[in-house]
Design a protein around this motif. Structure first.
Motif, mmCIF file in Angstrom:
data_model
loop_
_atom_site.group_PDB
_atom_site.id
_atom_site.type_symbol
_atom_site.label_atom_id
_atom_site.label_comp_id
_atom_site.label_asym_id
_atom_site.label_seq_id
_atom_site.Cartn_x
_atom_site.Cartn_y
_atom_site.Cartn_z
ATOM 1 N N LEU A 170 -11.179 25.278 -11.112
ATOM 2 C CA LEU A 170 -10.054 24.353 -11.009
ATOM 3 C C LEU A 170 -10.371 23.165 -10.108
ATOM 4 O O LEU A 170 -9.910 22.045 -10.372
ATOM 5 N N LYS A 171 -11.170 23.372 -9.075
ATOM 6 C CA LYS A 171 -11.545 22.224 -8.238
ATOM 7 C C LYS A 171 -12.409 21.253 -9.027
ATOM 8 O O LYS A 171 -12.210 20.034 -8.936
ATOM 9 N N ARG A 172 -13.355 21.776 -9.799
ATOM 10 C CA ARG A 172 -14.168 20.885 -10.634
ATOM 11 C C ARG A 172 -13.281 20.097 -11.591
ATOM 12 O O ARG A 172 -13.476 18.890 -11.793
ATOM 13 N N ALA A 173 -12.303 20.769 -12.175
ATOM 14 C CA ALA A 173 -11.411 20.094 -13.120
ATOM 15 C C ALA A 173 -10.554 19.046 -12.415
ATOM 16 O O ALA A 173 -10.343 17.944 -12.974
ATOM 17 N N ARG A 174 -10.067 19.350 -11.222
ATOM 18 C CA ARG A 174 -9.247 18.359 -10.498
ATOM 19 C C ARG A 174 -10.077 17.136 -10.126
ATOM 20 O O ARG A 174 -9.605 15.995 -10.238
ATOM 21 N N ALA A 212 -12.808 16.042 -11.675
ATOM 22 C CA ALA A 212 -13.105 15.302 -12.907
ATOM 23 C C ALA A 212 -11.902 14.495 -13.374
ATOM 24 O O ALA A 212 -12.034 13.341 -13.805
ATOM 25 N N SER A 213 -10.716 15.098 -13.255
ATOM 26 C CA SER A 213 -9.501 14.389 -13.672
ATOM 27 C C SER A 213 -9.238 13.181 -12.780
ATOM 28 O O SER A 213 -8.859 12.105 -13.267
ATOM 29 N N ALA A 214 -9.446 13.346 -11.473
ATOM 30 C CA ALA A 214 -9.248 12.230 -10.537
ATOM 31 C C ALA A 214 -10.236 11.100 -10.824
ATOM 32 O O ALA A 214 -9.876 9.919 -10.786
ATOM 33 N N GLU A 215 -11.483 11.459 -11.105
ATOM 34 C CA GLU A 215 -12.492 10.438 -11.400
ATOM 35 C C GLU A 215 -12.184 9.718 -12.706
ATOM 36 O O GLU A 215 -12.359 8.495 -12.814
ATOM 37 N N ALA A 216 -11.699 10.452 -13.695
ATOM 38 C CA ALA A 216 -11.338 9.822 -14.978
ATOM 39 C C ALA A 216 -10.169 8.858 -14.796
ATOM 40 O O ALA A 216 -10.136 7.792 -15.406
#
Length: 199
Positions: A185-189, A191-195
């Motif tokens: 979930l941290k990786r996903a958060r 990645a979402s912030a960077e996108a």
């Protein structure tokens, strides 16, 4: 990946509470894991009033200063392990109230539970998992349930929780799952912030 900031949330504030024992025990076990940076978080340090804000925290920060401090603490963490007492087949009012005082700060983070009491806090944990889903957390499947015989053994001082091996084994399994979900979930958060920044 940097260490996962994990809050062990003590879910009771009553005088003479048992909650300190499971909180300190799971804190010590979690500290052994190199992936985690662990902090004990006591709801006594956040004396929140019963939730009565005009707007949901889903729409912005609370006007209450204590609630703002609580929301900031929740936001700073990557995941949560809650101690869960069971009162009348449900969780403590103080813990439910603390959940209600934040929203986005909980989102997309794992939640694990250490229940205790006559039925091991099972019914309280079951309800807390539903609350966690509504707050867009990911409650993990494996929990720890300190059933009445072990609860009484510890309460009498015959043994510490750390001396009850089946509970240690269950806690290690829970931490394995918790770490997997916290990392994912941290990786996903991130990645979402960077996108979002790139958009």
């Amino acid at each position: 990946m940097t260490k996962l900031k994990t809050g062990i949330i003590v879910g009771s504030t009553r005088e003479g509470r048992f909650a300190d024992k499971p909180a300190e025990w799971i804190h010590d076990l979690a500290k052994e894991r190199s992936e985690l940076e662990v902090e004990l978080i006591d709801l006594r340090d956040y004396p929140l009033p019963f939730f009565e804000d005009a707007a949901s925290p889903a729409y912005g920060p609370s006007p209450n200063k204590i609630a703002q401090a609580w929301q900031a603490k929740v936001a700073s963490l990557d995941g949560f392990i809650f101690t869960a007492a069971e009162y009348n087949r449900g969780p403590t009012a103080v813990l439910k109230n603390a959940l209600d005082y934040a929203y986005s700060e909980w989102n997309n983070k794992p939640a694990a539970f250490v229940g205790y009491g006559g039925a091991g806090g099972t019914r309280a944990v079951e309800q807390l998992r539903l609350h966690a889903i509504e707050l867009q957390m990911a409650p993990i499947r494996t929990g720890v349930h300190i059933m009445l015989p072990d609860y009484l053994t510890v309460l009498r001082g015959d043994k510490a929780l750390a001396e009850i091996e089946h509970l240690n084994e269950g806690a290690r399994g829970m931490l394995d799952q918790f770490i997997w979900w916290a990392q994912a979930l941290k990786r996903a958060r991130v990645a979402s912030a960077e996108a979002s920044k790139a958009a």
